[in-house]
Design a protein around this motif. Sequence first.
Motif, PDB file in Angstrom:
ATOM      1  N   VAL A  12     -33.307   1.178  95.404  1.00 26.99           N
ATOM      2  CA  VAL A  12     -34.003   0.010  94.869  1.00 26.99           C
ATOM      3  C   VAL A  12     -33.348  -0.388  93.544  1.00 26.99           C
ATOM      4  O   VAL A  12     -33.440   0.347  92.560  1.00 26.99           O
ATOM      5  CB  VAL A  12     -35.508   0.279  94.653  1.00 26.99           C
ATOM      6  CG1 VAL A  12     -36.198  -0.986  94.150  1.00 26.99           C
ATOM      7  CG2 VAL A  12     -36.167   0.791  95.930  1.00 26.99           C
ATOM      8  N   ILE A  14     -33.502  -2.476  90.397  1.00 25.08           N
ATOM      9  CA  ILE A  14     -34.530  -3.135  89.594  1.00 25.08           C
ATOM     10  C   ILE A  14     -33.819  -4.030  88.585  1.00 25.08           C
ATOM     11  O   ILE A  14     -32.922  -3.569  87.870  1.00 25.08           O
ATOM     12  CB  ILE A  14     -35.394  -2.092  88.864  1.00 25.08           C
ATOM     13  CG1 ILE A  14     -36.003  -1.124  89.871  1.00 25.08           C
ATOM     14  CG2 ILE A  14     -36.470  -2.767  88.028  1.00 25.08           C
ATOM     15  CD1 ILE A  14     -36.578   0.135  89.230  1.00 25.08           C
ATOM     16  N   SER A  35     -29.983   3.770  90.097  1.00 20.89           N
ATOM     17  CA  SER A  35     -31.187   2.995  90.379  1.00 20.89           C
ATOM     18  C   SER A  35     -32.195   3.944  91.022  1.00 20.89           C
ATOM     19  O   SER A  35     -31.918   5.129  91.208  1.00 20.89           O
ATOM     20  CB  SER A  35     -30.855   1.847  91.336  1.00 20.89           C
ATOM     21  OG  SER A  35     -29.971   0.929  90.730  1.00 20.89           O
ATOM     22  N   VAL A  36     -33.348   3.437  91.384  1.00 24.08           N
ATOM     23  CA  VAL A  36     -34.352   4.242  92.087  1.00 24.08           C
ATOM     24  C   VAL A  36     -33.823   4.572  93.478  1.00 24.08           C
ATOM     25  O   VAL A  36     -33.308   3.700  94.189  1.00 24.08           O
ATOM     26  CB  VAL A  36     -35.684   3.476  92.182  1.00 24.08           C
ATOM     27  CG1 VAL A  36     -36.620   4.106  93.209  1.00 24.08           C
ATOM     28  CG2 VAL A  36     -36.353   3.408  90.821  1.00 24.08           C
ATOM     29  N   LEU A  55     -40.381   3.498  93.960  1.00 29.59           N
ATOM     30  CA  LEU A  55     -40.385   2.651  92.772  1.00 29.59           C
ATOM     31  C   LEU A  55     -41.490   3.103  91.819  1.00 29.59           C
ATOM     32  O   LEU A  55     -41.256   3.286  90.611  1.00 29.59           O
ATOM     33  CB  LEU A  55     -40.588   1.185  93.172  1.00 29.59           C
ATOM     34  CG  LEU A  55     -40.677   0.177  92.027  1.00 29.59           C
ATOM     35  CD1 LEU A  55     -39.345   0.069  91.293  1.00 29.59           C
ATOM     36  CD2 LEU A  55     -41.102  -1.187  92.574  1.00 29.59           C
ATOM     37  N   THR A  59     -40.646   5.128  88.277  1.00 30.82           N
ATOM     38  CA  THR A  59     -40.670   4.230  87.117  1.00 30.82           C
ATOM     39  C   THR A  59     -42.064   3.809  86.681  1.00 30.82           C
ATOM     40  O   THR A  59     -42.213   3.211  85.622  1.00 30.82           O
ATOM     41  CB  THR A  59     -39.878   2.935  87.417  1.00 30.82           C
ATOM     42  OG1 THR A  59     -40.579   2.195  88.427  1.00 30.82           O
ATOM     43  CG2 THR A  59     -38.448   3.222  87.830  1.00 30.82           C
ATOM     44  N   LEU A  70     -40.768  -6.440  96.421  1.00 31.22           N
ATOM     45  CA  LEU A  70     -39.552  -5.772  96.903  1.00 31.22           C
ATOM     46  C   LEU A  70     -38.871  -6.643  97.943  1.00 31.22           C
ATOM     47  O   LEU A  70     -39.537  -7.216  98.808  1.00 31.22           O
ATOM     48  CB  LEU A  70     -39.897  -4.415  97.520  1.00 31.22           C
ATOM     49  CG  LEU A  70     -40.108  -3.294  96.501  1.00 31.22           C
ATOM     50  CD1 LEU A  70     -40.928  -2.178  97.099  1.00 31.22           C
ATOM     51  CD2 LEU A  70     -38.773  -2.767  96.016  1.00 31.22           C
TER      52      LEU A  70
END
Length: 149
Positions: A12, A14, A35-36, A55, A59, A70
């Motif tokens: 993911v 962001i 990233s995630v 996510l 975070t 998303l």
Amino acid sequence: MKPYKIPESVLVVIHTADLEVLLIERAGNPGYWQSVTGSKDALDEPLLTTATRELFEETGIVADGKTIVLRDWGLQNIYEIYPVWRHRYEPGVTHNLEHIFSVQVPRGIPVMLSPREHTAHVWLPYLEAADRCFSPSNAEAILQLPQHL
């Protein structure tokens, strides 16, 4: 004994509207920015559910489907799992199938890291973020971000 990880995951990216990208540093691996990411919890877990869960877990950001949405890019990568992490998977598993998502968030959104997974975060312009990622597939996804807005 902890169950083996499923070799199917989400990535993911962001970002803000002006293409600032959030990167998080892996706990136990200083300098490994990403990233995630995260694997499915069950074979039948929908990818959007995996992305939403990861996510939030990594975070604290909640994809509510209204203001924070998303986006599934419909892109997949198959990559070789780093040998140092293969013990998490069933014996003989060497590759992972990764599905790419992104999420646009407001500038200044609070980020609450899971300390067992990540130790720091940074917002960077997307080209700098791509350069900082340790994962080639993560860097490539960040470079493709402008095409997916």
